[in-house]
Write an enzyme that holds these catalytic residues in place. Structure first.
Site, PDB file in Angstrom:
ATOM      1  N   ARG A 104       0.768  -1.216   0.080  1.00 18.33           N
ATOM      2  CA  ARG A 104      -0.003  -0.064   0.259  1.00 18.33           C
ATOM      3  C   ARG A 104       0.868   1.145   0.000  1.00 18.33           C
ATOM      4  O   ARG A 104       1.884   1.261   0.620  1.00 18.33           O
ATOM      5  CB  ARG A 104      -0.935   0.056   1.278  1.00 18.33           C
ATOM      6  CG  ARG A 104      -1.838  -1.015   1.225  1.00 18.33           C
ATOM      7  CD  ARG A 104      -3.145  -0.600   0.191  1.00 18.33           C
ATOM      8  NE  ARG A 104      -4.353  -1.648   0.182  1.00 18.33           N
ATOM      9  CZ  ARG A 104      -4.236  -2.334  -0.752  1.00 18.33           C
ATOM     10  NH1 ARG A 104      -3.363  -2.961  -1.486  1.00 18.33           N
ATOM     11  NH2 ARG A 104      -5.437  -3.476  -0.383  1.00 18.33           N
ATOM     12  N   GLU A 162      -4.283   7.273  -4.018  1.00 21.81           N
ATOM     13  CA  GLU A 162      -4.660   6.760  -5.443  1.00 21.81           C
ATOM     14  C   GLU A 162      -5.981   7.206  -5.736  1.00 21.81           C
ATOM     15  O   GLU A 162      -7.036   7.328  -4.854  1.00 21.81           O
ATOM     16  CB  GLU A 162      -4.503   5.257  -5.498  1.00 21.81           C
ATOM     17  CG  GLU A 162      -3.374   4.533  -4.974  1.00 21.81           C
ATOM     18  CD  GLU A 162      -3.356   3.303  -5.063  1.00 21.81           C
ATOM     19  OE1 GLU A 162      -4.207   2.487  -5.116  1.00 21.81           O
ATOM     20  OE2 GLU A 162      -2.370   2.698  -4.664  1.00 21.81           O
ATOM     21  N   HIS A 175      -1.612   0.815  -9.687  1.00 25.69           N
ATOM     22  CA  HIS A 175      -2.196  -0.317  -9.006  1.00 25.69           C
ATOM     23  C   HIS A 175      -2.792  -1.420  -9.634  1.00 25.69           C
ATOM     24  O   HIS A 175      -3.970  -1.630  -9.747  1.00 25.69           O
ATOM     25  CB  HIS A 175      -3.103   0.213  -7.924  1.00 25.69           C
ATOM     26  CG  HIS A 175      -3.530  -0.526  -6.836  1.00 25.69           C
ATOM     27  ND1 HIS A 175      -3.709  -0.130  -5.418  1.00 25.69           N
ATOM     28  CD2 HIS A 175      -3.213  -1.835  -6.741  1.00 25.69           C
ATOM     29  CE1 HIS A 175      -4.193  -1.357  -4.716  1.00 25.69           C
ATOM     30  NE2 HIS A 175      -3.591  -2.239  -5.360  1.00 25.69           N
TER      31      HIS A 175
END
Ligand code: 8YV
Length: 315
Positions: A234, A263, A281
């Protein structure tokens, strides 16, 4: 009235899974509601489960508005965005999708390491911009094979990364809460000590709240100007402003990043750097793996609705 069970879906998912979900359940799409509080109030009587992904999760605030919910089914392995304390206190089950994504995430981690050492984003652009013609051969980069790789978090994904890196002749170290007796790798109890000893630090930790910002300026300085950071966990495990500063100033050699603090916002300072490879991602983002994740997510939901044990769960 539909005889299908009623679920709240927090965000859109992979279309194939979306279709299967809608075939079997009455799906209430939260992300499409203009007034989410009013929408939640209108469905709160009927909804028994929440469908979400690793990024959106399910907050206590959301779950409080859905008193009939007994399960959160996550399309992803990371459950950091689900309020687990609230779920445990209320007896809400939480299903996730481990294992099926391990290979893809580990593959991308190695891709990011290679991309960072070999500056593959830069050399790709160099080729496409005609600079090979105008400026001659591209600058030399740094060898990855045989380097020292340190894995922060040797769980399922970390072990799959280690296994792949061994194939590149890398020497593997890891930093975990506890030493493992089942692996031949060098153990570090302290992250900074490991960062000092390796060329490539790969973050594979499970994103528990105590991990916030642990990879900071101090760790990056220990990794050093020839060191590379790879993150597939993360974004918030890393102090992102420290990371940008280290990459811009050259106190860190390079980075391969699939995840970011906020994000889909990515610090623009990273866009022009030669020593980074950035991904939006997508570590689990293949058709094969997303299909398997969707199937497991649905299986967990089906099991819950049928009163059976979930196949994969964290609560
Ligand atoms: C997904 C993830 O990108 O599994 C996780 O924890 O972060 C990812 O695999 C996400 O959940 C899908 O949107």
């Amino acid at each position: 009235m539909s005889d299908k069970q009623s679920v709240l879906q927090v965000n859109p998912i992979f279309p194939h899974t979306q279709q299967l979900l809608e075939n079997q359940y009455e799906v209430h799409r939260l992300w499409e509601a203009a007034d989410q509080a009013a929408f939640l109030a209108s469905v709160s009587e009927s909804v028994t489960a929440v469908v979400t992904d690793g990024g959106s999760g399910a907050s206590a605030d959301l779950l409080r508005q859905l008193p009939g919910v007994g399960m959160v089914t996550v399309f992803g392995v990371g459950v950091d965005a689900v309020d687990l304390d609230y779920c445990k206190a209320k007896g809400i089950r939480v299903g996730n999708t481990p294992d099926v994504l391990t290979d893809d995430v580990a593959d991308l981690a190695l891709g990011l390491a290679l991309g960072s050492f070999r500056q593959m984003a830069f050399t790709h652009n160099y080729t496409c911009q005609g600079r090979w013609l105008s400026d001659g051969p591209a600058p030399l980069t740094q060898k990855f094979s045989g380097c020292n790789v340190g894995i922060f978090g040797l769980g399922r994904i970390g072990a799959a990364i280690a296994n792949r890196a061994e194939g590149f002749g890398c020497k593997i170290s890891y930093c975990n809460r506890n030493e493992r007796t089942d692996v031949p790798y060098t153990y570090f109890a302290n992250l900074k000590d490991m960062a000092e000893a390796v060329d490539c630090l790969i973050i594979g930790v499970a994103p528990t709240p105590d991990m916030r910002g642990v990879v900071d300026a101090d760790i990056l300085a220990a990794l050093g100007p020839r060191g590379h950071l790879v993150n597939i966990s993360r974004g918030w495990v890393v102090n992102e402003s420290d990371l940008v500063e280290a990459l811009v100033s050259g106190t860190l050699g390079g980075a391969g990043l699939d995840v970011f603090e906020d994000e889909p916002n990515v610090p623009e300072a990273l866009f022009t750097l030669q020593n980074v490879l950035l991904q939006p991602h997508v570590a689990s983002g293949t058709v094969e793996t997303r299909t398997a994740m969707g199937n497991l997510m649905l299986e967990n939901l089906q099991n819950y609705c049928a009163g059976k044990e979930l196949t994969a769960f964290v609560a």
